[in-house]
Design a protein around this motif. Structure first.
Motif, PDB file in Angstrom:
ATOM      1  N   TRP A 216       0.832  -1.213   0.000  1.00  0.00           N
ATOM      2  CA  TRP A 216       0.000   0.000   0.000  1.00  0.00           C
ATOM      3  C   TRP A 216       0.860   1.253   0.000  1.00  0.00           C
ATOM      4  CZ3 TRP A 216       0.626   3.508   3.927  1.00  0.00           C
ATOM      5  CH2 TRP A 216       1.242   3.041   5.105  1.00  0.00           C
ATOM      6  N   LEU A 217       2.007   1.185   0.690  1.00  0.00           N
ATOM      7  CA  LEU A 217       2.872   2.350   0.825  1.00  0.00           C
ATOM      8  C   LEU A 217       3.546   2.698  -0.496  1.00  0.00           C
ATOM      9  CD1 LEU A 217       4.245   4.455   2.651  1.00  0.00           C
ATOM     10  CD2 LEU A 217       5.888   2.690   3.312  1.00  0.00           C
ATOM     11  N   TRP A 218       4.226   1.700  -1.085  1.00  0.00           N
ATOM     12  CA  TRP A 218       4.971   2.041  -2.300  1.00  0.00           C
ATOM     13  C   TRP A 218       4.048   2.262  -3.497  1.00  0.00           C
ATOM     14  CZ3 TRP A 218       4.241  -1.243  -6.289  1.00  0.00           C
ATOM     15  CH2 TRP A 218       4.056  -2.615  -6.043  1.00  0.00           C
ATOM     16  N   ALA A 219       2.888   1.603  -3.500  1.00  0.00           N
ATOM     17  CA  ALA A 219       1.956   1.810  -4.617  1.00  0.00           C
ATOM     18  C   ALA A 219       1.445   3.250  -4.648  1.00  0.00           C
ATOM     19  CB  ALA A 219       0.787   0.840  -4.510  1.00  0.00           C
ATOM     20  N   TRP A 345       8.901  10.979   0.228  1.00  0.00           N
ATOM     21  CA  TRP A 345       9.206  12.232  -0.450  1.00  0.00           C
ATOM     22  C   TRP A 345       9.941  11.995  -1.763  1.00  0.00           C
ATOM     23  CZ3 TRP A 345       9.036  17.622   1.051  1.00  0.00           C
ATOM     24  CH2 TRP A 345       8.259  17.856   2.185  1.00  0.00           C
ATOM     25  N   LEU A 346      10.937  11.095  -1.745  1.00  0.00           N
ATOM     26  CA  LEU A 346      11.719  10.834  -2.952  1.00  0.00           C
ATOM     27  C   LEU A 346      10.835  10.323  -4.081  1.00  0.00           C
ATOM     28  CD1 LEU A 346      14.432  10.571  -4.456  1.00  0.00           C
ATOM     29  CD2 LEU A 346      14.628   8.274  -3.477  1.00  0.00           C
ATOM     30  N   GLY A 347      10.055   9.279  -3.790  1.00  0.00           N
ATOM     31  CA  GLY A 347       9.203   8.714  -4.824  1.00  0.00           C
ATOM     32  C   GLY A 347       8.144   9.679  -5.302  1.00  0.00           C
ATOM     33  N   SER A 348       7.598  10.450  -4.380  1.00  0.00           N
ATOM     34  CA  SER A 348       6.515  11.359  -4.728  1.00  0.00           C
ATOM     35  C   SER A 348       6.985  12.557  -5.537  1.00  0.00           C
ATOM     36  CB  SER A 348       5.826  11.857  -3.449  1.00  0.00           C
ATOM     37  OG  SER A 348       5.278  10.772  -2.729  1.00  0.00           O
ATOM     38  N   PRO A 427       2.058  11.955   0.270  1.00  0.00           N
ATOM     39  CA  PRO A 427       3.114  11.969  -0.716  1.00  0.00           C
ATOM     40  C   PRO A 427       3.213  13.336  -1.341  1.00  0.00           C
ATOM     41  CG  PRO A 427       1.890   9.957  -0.883  1.00  0.00           C
ATOM     42  CD  PRO A 427       1.178  10.810   0.120  1.00  0.00           C
ATOM     43  N   GLY A 428       4.352  13.846  -1.364  1.00  0.00           N
ATOM     44  CA  GLY A 428       4.532  15.171  -1.935  1.00  0.00           C
ATOM     45  C   GLY A 428       4.426  16.151  -0.879  1.00  0.00           C
TER      46      GLY A 428
END
Length: 428
Positions: A216-219, A345-348, A427-428
């Protein structure tokens, strides 16, 4: 007074309100500062992306540092860097000596400060909220910050039109100074002393394992990698251009952003009373209206219709934001919050500099309207895809027997200290 409102919580909320007042106006001011020097749409995108690139590069280091040394020290140092960089930006604009490369460098310094600040701030906020009323605490915090968004956007847009972008940037620098002073008084005595461990790289590996072990987190972070990218490009690049060509300048665009802020306040008020059992599912459904402002700018619609779209998007983002913070609070161990936050933060944000830098060329190739329609379509498609992740639909609020229907108590997961923290809005 509920236990949610601890001393740290009040200091964090006050500092966030002050810095948001300055930063919201600065978002508008920086774009019009570039345009006032004769810059193009591509130049506005370059300055915006210059802030995001170091944020992407250094946010993991910021997360590791915040889980190793006192978080408030990281936050104060980051605020000091932002104060200096925005002050220099303001001085150059006021003196009429701002050149594109200077604005790019100063924006990059601001992004570096944000990279250090973000994970530390998120970890600090989550640990300051009591587990038995976390959802309400997050909603009240966001309501206060979003109230500042209304004032910052409205006043910032008006001041840009009245006295020019330089003074608005100077106010932002002053807000960082004041907010950093408040954060210096945060108390970390409730946080267990961290084991130095095997170094920053080991900390990052531990955070990565925690991150990838939760679908759920990485998706959702992958989803917001694209959603944030197109939303920021729309706000930082296309929005000011549409405002200049169709709405008469910075003033109406500032009002539209203020109306968005009003929507977030209303959404936050709703979330202080409504605590859905499947909070992550409710939050994900709240992402669909993020596409509305992009669609409105694509047409473009009248300023009044744009304001309605911004209001609905603002209200829905709070449904997501509170759900996301509650999920992090409930599911992530306290001692790993900042590291997990840094991967969030990085992924978003990883695609934001790409999107802002390509916004100008995309406008030249596809046309502004078509680029905005594609952006809106991506928001809808990716949000629909996330609903297929089982955990997004099945994670539920864990409560103690006999808890009040409003202040539902999130069960402590067994982690030491305050297992209760969580982006300044997801995210973001």
């Amino acid at each position: 007074m509920p236990r949610t409102y601890s001393r740290n919580y009040l200091l964090l909320s006050t500092a966030a309100v002050v810095s948001q007042l300055g930063s919201q106006g600065a978002l508008i001011a920086s774009a019009f500062a570039v345009l006032s020097t004769g810059g193009s749409a591509a130049d506005v995108g370059f300055v915006a992306s210059a802030r995001t690139v170091p944020l992407v590069l250094f946010v993991l280091i910021g997360g590791a540092l915040a889980d190793r040394i006192p978080r408030h020290r990281v936050m104060v140092a980051a605020n000091a860097l932002n104060c200096v960089s925005q002050g220099a930006f303001a001085a150059l604009v006021l003196l009429g000596r701002a050149e594109l490369w200077q604005m790019v460098v100063l924006s990059a310094l601001g992004g570096t400060g944000q990279a250090l600040f973000g994970p530390a701030s998120e970890g600090m906020l989550l640990s300051s909220v009591d587990g038995e009323s976390a959802g309400r605490g997050f909603a009240v915090y966001r309501m206060a910050v979003n109230g500042a968004t209304i004032g910052g956007a409205a006043v910032g847009g008006a001041l840009v039109a009245w006295v020019g972008p330089g003074w608005v940037l100077a106010c932002d620098a002053a807000s960082f100074l004041f907010a950093g002073s408040l954060r210096a008084f945060l108390d970390l005595s409730h946080v267990p002393e961290r084991d130095p461990g095997g170094g920053v790289l080991r900390d990052l590996r531990d955070g990565w394992r925690e991150f990838v072990s939760r679908p759920w987190l990485w998706a959702i972070v992958v989803q917001f990698g694209v959603v944030n990218a197109v939303a920021v490009a729309g706000q930082a690049v296309y929005g000011p251009l549409v405002a200049r060509e169709h709405y008469g300048g910075a003033g109406p665009w500032g009002v539209a952003n203020a109306v968005y802020g009003a929507g977030t306040v209303i959404g936050a008020i709703v979330m202080t009373r409504w605590q859905p059992r499947r909070f992550l599912l409710a939050g994900t459904l709240g992402v669909f209206p993020f596409a509305l402002p992009l669609m409105a700018l694509a047409v473009p619609v009248s300023a009044a219709v744009l304001a309605v779209a911004m209001f609905v998007a603002g209200a829905s983002v709070e449904v997501f934001g509170v759900g996301w913070m509650t999920a992090l609070h409930q599911e992530i161990p306290e001692e790993k919050l900042s590291r997990v936050s840094s991967y969030d933060w990085l992924g978003s944000l990883a695609l934001v500099p790409v999107a802002t830098a390509l916004a100008g060329p995309a406008q030249s190739t596809l046309g502004r309207g078509q680029a905005l329609w594609v952006s809106a379509g991506l928001v809808v498609l990716l949000t629909a895809a996330v609903l297929f992740v089982p955990e997004v639909r099945s994670i539920t609020r864990r409560v103690r027997a006999g808890a009040d229907a409003i202040d539902q108590a999130v069960v402590d997961t067994g982690v030491a200290s305050a297992d209760a923290e969580g982006p300044l809005g997801g995210p973001g």
